[in-house]
Design a protein around this motif. Structure first.
Motif, mmCIF file in Angstrom:
data_model
loop_
_atom_site.group_PDB
_atom_site.id
_atom_site.type_symbol
_atom_site.label_atom_id
_atom_site.label_comp_id
_atom_site.label_asym_id
_atom_site.label_seq_id
_atom_site.Cartn_x
_atom_site.Cartn_y
_atom_site.Cartn_z
ATOM 1 N N MET A 1 1.534 9.206 -1.584
ATOM 2 C CA MET A 1 0.356 9.820 -2.138
ATOM 3 C C MET A 1 0.543 9.985 -3.654
ATOM 4 N N PRO A 2 -0.010 9.068 -4.433
ATOM 5 C CA PRO A 2 0.108 9.203 -5.879
ATOM 6 C C PRO A 2 -0.757 10.345 -6.395
ATOM 7 N N ASN A 3 -0.227 11.123 -7.287
ATOM 8 C CA ASN A 3 -0.966 12.241 -7.886
ATOM 9 C C ASN A 3 -1.484 13.227 -6.844
ATOM 10 N N GLY A 4 -0.838 13.299 -5.684
ATOM 11 C CA GLY A 4 -1.239 14.233 -4.647
ATOM 12 C C GLY A 4 -2.490 13.835 -3.880
ATOM 13 N N LYS A 5 -3.014 12.649 -4.129
ATOM 14 C CA LYS A 5 -4.223 12.183 -3.436
ATOM 15 C C LYS A 5 -3.849 11.063 -2.472
ATOM 16 N N PRO A 6 -4.451 11.034 -1.285
ATOM 17 C CA PRO A 6 -4.121 9.971 -0.334
ATOM 18 C C PRO A 6 -4.637 8.615 -0.808
ATOM 19 N N TYR A 7 -3.942 7.562 -0.399
ATOM 20 C CA TYR A 7 -4.390 6.201 -0.692
ATOM 21 C C TYR A 7 -5.691 5.918 0.056
ATOM 22 N N PRO A 8 -6.613 5.172 -0.550
ATOM 23 C CA PRO A 8 -7.819 4.779 0.187
ATOM 24 C C PRO A 8 -7.473 3.708 1.221
ATOM 25 N N ASP A 9 -8.368 3.502 2.173
ATOM 26 C CA ASP A 9 -8.163 2.438 3.149
ATOM 27 C C ASP A 9 -7.969 1.121 2.415
ATOM 28 N N THR A 10 -7.020 0.335 2.901
ATOM 29 C CA THR A 10 -6.674 -0.921 2.257
ATOM 30 C C THR A 10 -6.665 -2.031 3.293
ATOM 31 N N VAL A 11 -7.137 -3.204 2.889
ATOM 32 C CA VAL A 11 -7.087 -4.401 3.722
ATOM 33 C C VAL A 11 -6.112 -5.361 3.068
ATOM 34 N N MET A 12 -5.181 -5.926 3.853
ATOM 35 C CA MET A 12 -4.164 -6.817 3.315
ATOM 36 C C MET A 12 -4.121 -8.097 4.142
ATOM 37 N N LEU A 13 -4.139 -9.232 3.454
ATOM 38 C CA LEU A 13 -3.986 -10.538 4.095
ATOM 39 C C LEU A 13 -2.713 -11.156 3.553
ATOM 40 N N ARG A 14 -1.831 -11.576 4.441
ATOM 41 C CA ARG A 14 -0.577 -12.211 4.030
ATOM 42 C C ARG A 14 -0.469 -13.576 4.681
ATOM 43 N N LEU A 15 -0.101 -14.565 3.882
ATOM 44 C CA LEU A 15 0.197 -15.900 4.398
ATOM 45 C C LEU A 15 1.699 -16.096 4.260
ATOM 46 N N SER A 16 2.353 -16.415 5.366
ATOM 47 C CA SER A 16 3.809 -16.500 5.385
ATOM 48 C C SER A 16 4.287 -17.921 5.627
ATOM 49 N N ASP A 17 5.529 -18.183 5.201
ATOM 50 C CA ASP A 17 6.139 -19.483 5.479
ATOM 51 C C ASP A 17 6.637 -19.496 6.924
ATOM 52 N N PRO A 18 7.170 -20.608 7.413
ATOM 53 C CA PRO A 18 7.619 -20.677 8.808
ATOM 54 C C PRO A 18 8.702 -19.655 9.174
ATOM 55 N N LYS A 19 9.412 -19.134 8.169
ATOM 56 C CA LYS A 19 10.454 -18.137 8.445
ATOM 57 C C LYS A 19 9.912 -16.710 8.414
ATOM 58 N N GLY A 20 8.605 -16.546 8.158
ATOM 59 C CA GLY A 20 7.989 -15.230 8.148
ATOM 60 C C GLY A 20 7.982 -14.551 6.788
ATOM 61 N N ARG A 21 8.433 -15.250 5.755
ATOM 62 C CA ARG A 21 8.463 -14.685 4.397
ATOM 63 C C ARG A 21 7.074 -14.787 3.786
ATOM 64 N N PRO A 22 6.467 -13.663 3.375
ATOM 65 C CA PRO A 22 5.122 -13.738 2.788
ATOM 66 C C PRO A 22 5.153 -14.436 1.432
ATOM 67 N N GLU A 23 4.285 -15.426 1.244
ATOM 68 C CA GLU A 23 4.224 -16.171 -0.011
ATOM 69 C C GLU A 23 2.901 -15.977 -0.734
ATOM 70 N N VAL A 24 1.866 -15.609 0.002
ATOM 71 C CA VAL A 24 0.559 -15.322 -0.593
ATOM 72 C C VAL A 24 0.095 -13.983 -0.044
ATOM 73 N N GLN A 25 -0.327 -13.084 -0.923
ATOM 74 C CA GLN A 25 -0.826 -11.786 -0.485
ATOM 75 C C GLN A 25 -2.127 -11.488 -1.204
ATOM 76 N N LEU A 26 -3.092 -11.010 -0.456
ATOM 77 C CA LEU A 26 -4.386 -10.620 -0.995
ATOM 78 C C LEU A 26 -4.700 -9.238 -0.445
ATOM 79 N N GLY A 27 -4.950 -8.291 -1.335
ATOM 80 C CA GLY A 27 -5.227 -6.930 -0.903
ATOM 81 C C GLY A 27 -6.462 -6.380 -1.586
ATOM 82 N N ALA A 28 -7.161 -5.492 -0.897
ATOM 83 C CA ALA A 28 -8.365 -4.877 -1.453
ATOM 84 C C ALA A 28 -8.500 -3.457 -0.941
#
Length: 71
Positions: free
Chosen positions: A1-28
């Motif tokens: 909680m930055p500055n004592g305020k809760p984080y807003p709802d967030t949507v995250m999309l991750r594209l991973s390589d065959p080993k499961g390592r995220p290489e592309v991330q998109l968040g909003a």
């Protein structure tokens, strides 16, 4: 909680390589959005971010050199 305020709802999309390592991330959330690309190693990164009134482009090489671009 930055500055004592809760984080807003967030949507995250991750594209991973065959080993499961995220290489592309998109968040909003209500505060903004970000797009990240991870290179061959975790040290090599590109980050494009719009967070509230702040926008930036951050480039990081494998050797740790960084370049931050802001308006």
């Amino acid at each position: 909680m930055p500055n004592g305020k809760p984080y807003p709802d967030t949507v995250m999309l991750r594209l991973s390589d065959p080993k499961g390592r995220p290489e592309v991330q998109l968040g909003a959330s209500e505060l903004g959005a970000g797009f990240g690309l991870i290179g061959y190693t975790d040290e090599t990164q590109v980050l494009l971010q719009a967070d509230g009134p702040v926008s930036l482009l951050k480039l990081v090489n494998r050797d740790g050199k960084q370049r931050l671009i802001q308006p």
